[in-house]
Design a protein around this motif. Sequence first.
Motif, PDB file in Angstrom:
ATOM      1  N   LEU A 265      -0.035   1.214  -5.400  1.00  0.00           N
ATOM      2  CA  LEU A 265      -0.930   0.132  -5.782  1.00  0.00           C
ATOM      3  C   LEU A 265      -2.391   0.519  -5.560  1.00  0.00           C
ATOM      4  O   LEU A 265      -3.258   0.297  -6.408  1.00  0.00           O
ATOM      5  CB  LEU A 265      -0.597  -1.131  -4.976  1.00  0.00           C
TER       6      LEU A 265
ATOM      7  N   PHE B  71      -2.046  -2.013 -16.943  1.00  0.00           N
ATOM      8  CA  PHE B  71      -0.793  -1.920 -16.202  1.00  0.00           C
ATOM      9  C   PHE B  71      -0.664  -3.110 -15.263  1.00  0.00           C
ATOM     10  O   PHE B  71      -1.586  -3.469 -14.537  1.00  0.00           O
ATOM     11  CB  PHE B  71      -0.757  -0.603 -15.402  1.00  0.00           C
ATOM     12  N   ASP B  72       0.507  -3.720 -15.320  1.00  0.00           N
ATOM     13  CA  ASP B  72       0.786  -4.877 -14.489  1.00  0.00           C
ATOM     14  C   ASP B  72       1.064  -4.395 -13.064  1.00  0.00           C
ATOM     15  O   ASP B  72       2.059  -3.716 -12.806  1.00  0.00           O
ATOM     16  CB  ASP B  72       1.996  -5.612 -15.058  1.00  0.00           C
ATOM     17  N   GLU B  73       0.194  -4.747 -12.157  1.00  0.00           N
ATOM     18  CA  GLU B  73       0.297  -4.223 -10.797  1.00  0.00           C
ATOM     19  C   GLU B  73       1.539  -4.708 -10.068  1.00  0.00           C
ATOM     20  O   GLU B  73       1.922  -4.153  -9.049  1.00  0.00           O
ATOM     21  CB  GLU B  73      -0.955  -4.607 -10.001  1.00  0.00           C
ATOM     22  N   ALA B  74       2.116  -5.751 -10.570  1.00  0.00           N
ATOM     23  CA  ALA B  74       3.308  -6.272  -9.893  1.00  0.00           C
ATOM     24  C   ALA B  74       4.554  -5.467 -10.244  1.00  0.00           C
ATOM     25  O   ALA B  74       5.597  -5.655  -9.634  1.00  0.00           O
ATOM     26  CB  ALA B  74       3.519  -7.731 -10.263  1.00  0.00           C
ATOM     27  N   ARG B  75       4.450  -4.595 -11.216  1.00  0.00           N
ATOM     28  CA  ARG B  75       5.619  -3.797 -11.598  1.00  0.00           C
ATOM     29  C   ARG B  75       5.672  -2.535 -10.745  1.00  0.00           C
ATOM     30  O   ARG B  75       4.643  -1.906 -10.491  1.00  0.00           O
ATOM     31  CB  ARG B  75       5.527  -3.394 -13.065  1.00  0.00           C
TER      32      ARG B  75
END
Lengths: 189, 884
Positions: free
Chosen positions: A6, A63-67
């Motif tokens: 992250l 980019f979806d940081e939760a992925r």
Amino acid sequence: MFMDDLQAIRRLKSGDVGGLEILVTRYQRKAVQTAFLITHDEQLADEVVQETFVRLYQHIRHFDEARPLAPYLLRSVANAALNAAKKTRRWVQIGAGSDTDAETVAELLTEATGVEDQAEYNGLRERIFKAMQSLSPRQRAVIVQRYYLGMSEKEMAENASVAPGTIKWLLNSARENLRNLLHPERSPE
Amino acid sequence: MSPIRDHTRVLDDISQERLPHETNLLPGILNRIEKGSPPMKSATQLRRVALPLALILLFVLFALPATVSALKQFFGYIPGVGPVDATAPLRVLAEPVSGSRDGFAITVESALLDSAQTVIQYRIAGPFPARGEQGPNANLCQEYPGLRLANGATLNITRAESGDDASGIHTKVVFPALPAGQNQGTLVLPCVTGQLLGENPRNWEIPLRFAPAPPDLPVYPVQDLSTPLPAGKTPGADPFNLELEQMAEIPDGYYLKARLRWTSVPAFYGVDLFPDAVRVLDSAGQSVPIGDMTSESADGQSLSVALKIGAPANPGPLRVVVDYVALQIPPEGKLSLDVGKNPRPGQTWEVNQDVIARGYTLRVLSAEYVQEAPTAPVMLMLHLQAKPEVLLAGFADDETATSRPGGGAPNSPQAKFRSAILYEQFPKGKLNLTLSSLSVRRDGPWAVSWTPPGVDPSTPPRQIATPVTDSRAGFTLTVKSARLEASGSIVTYAIRSPYPFDARPGMATDACLQITKLRLASGREKISYNREGVGDDDEMEYTETFPPLPPTETPISLVISCVSGTKIQQGPQNWEIPLRFVAALPSTPTPLPSPTPTLPPGKACLSRAAMETALNSPPLPLPAGLGGQIAFWNANSATGAMFISKLDGSAPASLGAGLFPGLSPDGKQVVYRGPDNGLHVRSLPAGTDFLIPDTALPKVYNNLPVWSPDGKQIAFSRFAGDDSDVYIVHADGSNLDPVAIGPEQQSFLGWAADSRSIFFSVYAAGIHHIFWQELQTGQKREILVLPPGTTLFSLSPDGKRLVYGNDQGLFLTGTAHFAPTLLLGGALKLGGPLLWSPDGQWLALSYAGDADNPRQARLALLQPDTCQFILLQTPAGSISSWSP
């Protein structure tokens, strides 16, 4: 997602290419192995992985940081490797009558998980690799996704058709608006 | 045999032993980045931030970043499809395809294939489970259609949009281009995207065939536009700038492509546009309908907005306005909460913690364990609160690898602000969450102007040579008039039906949706964008408005897709009525007599009940924005008395003896008829007063003087003997001239907004005829004929609407075509004088009590569009002028 990933992604998002270095160092080996198992071409595998990281860099803003990054990255590598392998057409499809197919490879793989004798394990690995060589890139990709990346069949199906990362919603529907625009008022009310 | 290693290990060993021990790809990657794509720029990619809206909104557009092709120059626009590359042969669906399954029916309605994309549109109708608008809707189908080719390869979608109406769910999907030789494919639907699973049909395959597009497929040319940098714009002062890139003229409006550019600022890393942030206004500030809107971000520094807009109501420049954008700012914030050892679905935890990121405070009110159905994913729903400047927020659980974002809802009055995290298994104990996304509002507005390719105002009008009648399937249609003018094209026709028109209230799913077109000699078509009608059970008269046509384009027929008021496939279909246009008479064309509306009771804008409510209610404050200065008078004495005040009755002042006071546009002067019957102009600040020469004459009465909008002239009606004529005089009292004279009764009605022409009425043989006249050339044109028995009427400031009264009541009609609507019935004792507010939104009229209880006239206000009615306590008298 590991916090380090992250942090690296956020560094990248802020324009700091140092974030990419962290990710490349961490995942390049597994990525190259993934690509190689599908392409069976060391140089092509390197190219595929390099290109995948370049695309990750280009798209990182979205980019979806939760992925979790790793599964996403390795699935991307597998997809890119499959596309690259299909373009090279260096694979040879075993004709009808051959008993080598993906199921055979899967059985050999399962057999290899329980072999204690090292020589026997070495022999099985060689047979598995040659068996995979006779598969089409698509079949190899299936083997890699299922048995190397640990994807479920559902995930593989999804991966083959979609990458639900970006969804966008709109208020307006042209059709609905057209209806509103053209719906006549019969009553002089 | 028990496993001593897993499959991964086996494959790991196989690849390790065949690869070098060291892998160092970083230099190669950096080299590719330096040589290749510019840093931080992606291929065409749709925005992601609107994901949370998924839970509350009906329509969807989704995209796959990996499969979108690079930016491409398009050359044509096809309504319903969008921009296309028309430089190569196009292909379409060879034939519509239908299928049914488990009570669901699919119809593939169209396909368009060009060199860059394959666009397929289909509709699915069936018993989809109902969706709660506020529910999290976690168990939606999230799989997307694919297009399987003959060789077994499957194309993934690059973009899609979906919406529903009474006929089903309409979806448009875009795939990559098909090779030229590939004319077959199978549309594969794993399930119906965006709908609840449950009875949702699964794994549906629809074979399709494609064929060369017919030569008459309408492809409207796209023109590039250039937007100069606004003068005086200081670089860096505002990082945003709006430009127009492309336009196409389409039958019912325009396609416009705008681009919002910004310079990179560390404070945000992405920009999103919400549909409600975009408006298009015409030259009069009236909203132009936006039929379709898509936006996409092609790089990190701009956002394109493609708009399909309707025809503007007023000619002249349009303004595209972006009111605000959503800035994606780097989120930094953490949230800890403990869900205990045994969390249960439905359980809620009070949180009440503030998460502060980049100066924005996000309050997490509570957390909720949500699982809609046993098969649905579980989610942690965070209920949030923030100031309106915070638009969206997302949270992530970094410590749980199997978690993923579950959407949410934006911070808006229409939704509950929240954010969800999806889990494979609901976590236990203490959770450490991070703020993963945060969008905040940045207000504009940013605007760009563009003038649509208009029609030269000097274009001579055309009209059909004679009325045309045609019959089909028992229906008879008569095109009574069709007139092509620079301001627009108006067609009036009557349809008689062999059976009563469908009069079911509301939107019937099987009703004909009539589309009316003018087919041009060039093969192009213009679609009507406004239809108004009046009639009874089996005969309707419609007036349709089409965009203006240049002299190079001539309609050859009127085409009606089906007859409104019939059911689908009932009555004539695609009814084409040939038309022949000739040059219109330059002046005084004889319009067809306007119908006298016969209206059933109970359909008035203002009912007796609403009237009584207003009478019995305490005085209400004026609506916001409604005000201005008024001048009024009474004739209680022989010389009359004049007053001015604010609209609400405040600041009253007496102007002394006189009649018909008219305020100048700046409110500083009053023109009125003095006790000598002559016209006087009085300066309110200075108190000076002068008589306009040659107006104070024996037995000559100068009535209702009105200032021109530019304040330079005064028009009035002069009554002498038994004759009335229209005169104009300069504001300084010079140049008194008759402009509309004749043996009939000419009366002044109003000024055109540009002060260059006037409207007046001619009363002859018991009928009022409304005329427009240009002052410089004297050219005049009859625009309307009022029904017999009309006793009073007033024209709106823009000349587009006219209110008139007769013994049936008070009616409102457009001046471009006569289509009256009933404002109030004749039984209500409301009447003249009638006067429009300066903005043309309100009508001032008088209330003089009812028949049993007559009283002194009071001023009343009526909003004819909303029927809002206000009875003012003061002032008393007859209004003669209303200035802003």
